[in-house]
Design a protein around this motif. Sequence first.
Motif, PDB file in Angstrom:
ATOM      1  N   TRP A 197      30.232  49.931  68.067  1.00  0.00           N
ATOM      2  CA  TRP A 197      29.159  50.558  67.310  1.00  0.00           C
ATOM      3  C   TRP A 197      28.773  51.895  67.923  1.00  0.00           C
ATOM      4  CZ3 TRP A 197      28.699  46.229  70.385  1.00  0.00           C
ATOM      5  CH2 TRP A 197      27.881  46.331  71.511  1.00  0.00           C
ATOM      6  N   VAL A 199      26.484  53.817  69.725  1.00  0.00           N
ATOM      7  CA  VAL A 199      25.377  53.519  70.619  1.00  0.00           C
ATOM      8  C   VAL A 199      24.318  54.611  70.575  1.00  0.00           C
ATOM      9  CG1 VAL A 199      26.404  54.591  72.678  1.00  0.00           C
ATOM     10  CG2 VAL A 199      24.825  52.651  72.929  1.00  0.00           C
ATOM     11  N   THR A 202      22.091  53.219  67.836  1.00  0.00           N
ATOM     12  CA  THR A 202      21.338  52.025  68.207  1.00  0.00           C
ATOM     13  C   THR A 202      20.263  52.356  69.249  1.00  0.00           C
ATOM     14  OG1 THR A 202      23.061  51.415  69.816  1.00  0.00           O
ATOM     15  CG2 THR A 202      23.181  50.415  67.627  1.00  0.00           C
ATOM     16  N   ASP A 203      20.580  53.243  70.182  1.00  0.00           N
ATOM     17  CA  ASP A 203      19.570  53.663  71.161  1.00  0.00           C
ATOM     18  C   ASP A 203      18.387  54.328  70.456  1.00  0.00           C
ATOM     19  OD1 ASP A 203      21.017  52.696  73.261  1.00  0.00           O
ATOM     20  OD2 ASP A 203      21.733  54.642  73.984  1.00  0.00           O
ATOM     21  N   THR A 208      19.301  47.629  71.706  1.00  0.00           N
ATOM     22  CA  THR A 208      20.016  47.882  72.965  1.00  0.00           C
ATOM     23  C   THR A 208      20.803  46.662  73.452  1.00  0.00           C
ATOM     24  OG1 THR A 208      18.012  47.294  74.183  1.00  0.00           O
ATOM     25  CG2 THR A 208      18.369  49.645  73.713  1.00  0.00           C
ATOM     26  N   SER A 339      29.689  52.076  71.971  1.00  0.00           N
ATOM     27  CA  SER A 339      29.602  50.960  72.890  1.00  0.00           C
ATOM     28  C   SER A 339      30.340  49.800  72.240  1.00  0.00           C
ATOM     29  CB  SER A 339      28.153  50.584  73.185  1.00  0.00           C
ATOM     30  OG  SER A 339      28.104  49.611  74.236  1.00  0.00           O
TER      31      SER A 339
END
Length: 531
Positions: A197, A199, A202-203, A208, A339
């Motif tokens: 994905w 990251v 998402t961050d 996380t 990630s």
Amino acid sequence: MKKMRSKLPLLLAIVLMLSLVLSACSSGNDNGNSNGNSSGSETGNSTNAAKDDSGNAAADNTAKEQEEVTLKFYFGGDKKAATDEVWSAVSDYVKSKGLNVKFDINFIPFGDFKDKMLVMAASGDKWDMNFDGDWLSYKQMAAKGSYMALNDLLPKYAPNLYKKYQEQGTLAAATVNGQIVGLPWTMSMNQRKYAVWRVDLTDKAGITPAVDSIKTIEDLDAFLHQLKEAYPKDKLSRSTPLGIYMERDEWVDLGFHGMGFYLNDPDVKIQPVEQQPFYKEAALMAKKWYDDGIINRDAMIDKEDGAAQWRNGKMFYTDSSHEWVYANPGFADPSYKLSSSLLYPDKKYVNRTALANVMAINRNSEHADRVLQFLDMLETDKTLYDLVQYGIEGKTYVLDGETANYPEGMQTTTSNYMEWGGQWALWKPQFMRPNPAYGKDFWVKEAEFAALPVNVNSPVDGLFISEDNIKNEVAKRDQAIEEFHKPIEYGNAKDVDKAVADYIEKQKANGLDKIIAEAQKQIDEYLAAKK
């Protein structure tokens, strides 16, 4: 007697003239062979040509002796801007080494590749060589006799490449009914699944998950719903859950019309995927993902290269492999970061076959000898390898020590040549340079990953199931796969239970029992021969 003596010099002169004429005609036929398949092309075989002081074929004479021919090649993906210029330089180089050929290089988008190749072969189109693989059209093309048998030609015109195959023992995988019909790649790797994905996204959303914390389909489902909730208006993914369920249950897809077997089955009993318990589980999860917007609504019909979509930021999640978790994906925007998490890390998974990436010669090729001579040069000539793989130094790549980098201002998505599609079957480990995608010793580490105890070789790797006795049945099965299986896999079925049940019955009616019986017979014979 005087009259007889006076005519003798004239008769001798006539005989001498006839002898010279016949000799000239014979020589002209040898050197003017238009199809390049017999004695005319043998004069250009670099393994037989005279050697210069450096050990290379003395090219000037041999190139002149060969008639120039154009070799037509097909690769997968999109044609890059400098392709024709690079292959013109390739032509100039191989001519200097005694191989008098030009190249007509063509590309077919991967979304259309399989169908296009099958149609071209059925139409009797003429070309010389093409890229293929067990994930594309190779097995169908080989089964239909679309590729040329190379048993005699390969050792004669490509002795160095033939020797490499003998050392690796990989030609058996490309042998059908005793005929070598493909030229496999020579790499070692495993493609067990990772969840991957963006990251950076998402961050930003406050999601996380730790690296390798997502291990099961349930973990992944929860994560993807979090991601969709954070980005409700964006397309998320084209990945379906079926492959993950296969990995969970240690199912081996044979690449044979939706058939496979379980790794824990010592008898290797072939079964149809649609009858397996995990198939309905995957169908129900796919329906959930489709309805919730996790699988893109156009995923089933989207022909754009998925890797390109990932690089360009058009997908936020994908499932991928060890290779593309640790390689540089070439994101279009340097702010994109990935990630990953290895799914079902304790489950066994088969290593990639030698047929993953293949070069094959069309049965209608008139210049198979020249193609093989070219491939043999590629096996031994680093300068040629650099030209074919990386292009023209200073224009399509620059050297940083031993590393081949993009010229200033270019990257994967804007490259004018490097990382062209289909190059994988021509990779040569002895010549590969580090590049922006693969760092130093990358393929050594990839081979080490493939050698882990959970990564195993398939017990039937190298088996090619002949379809001669089941042509009609597999044709009907393939049609049903396209019509009924794909909507189920991509979550488009309205009533999953009914769709799966109907599909199972449809495939039974298409002659499933006959397909299984014929395939199992060949599997049993193959396994018995290995003992």
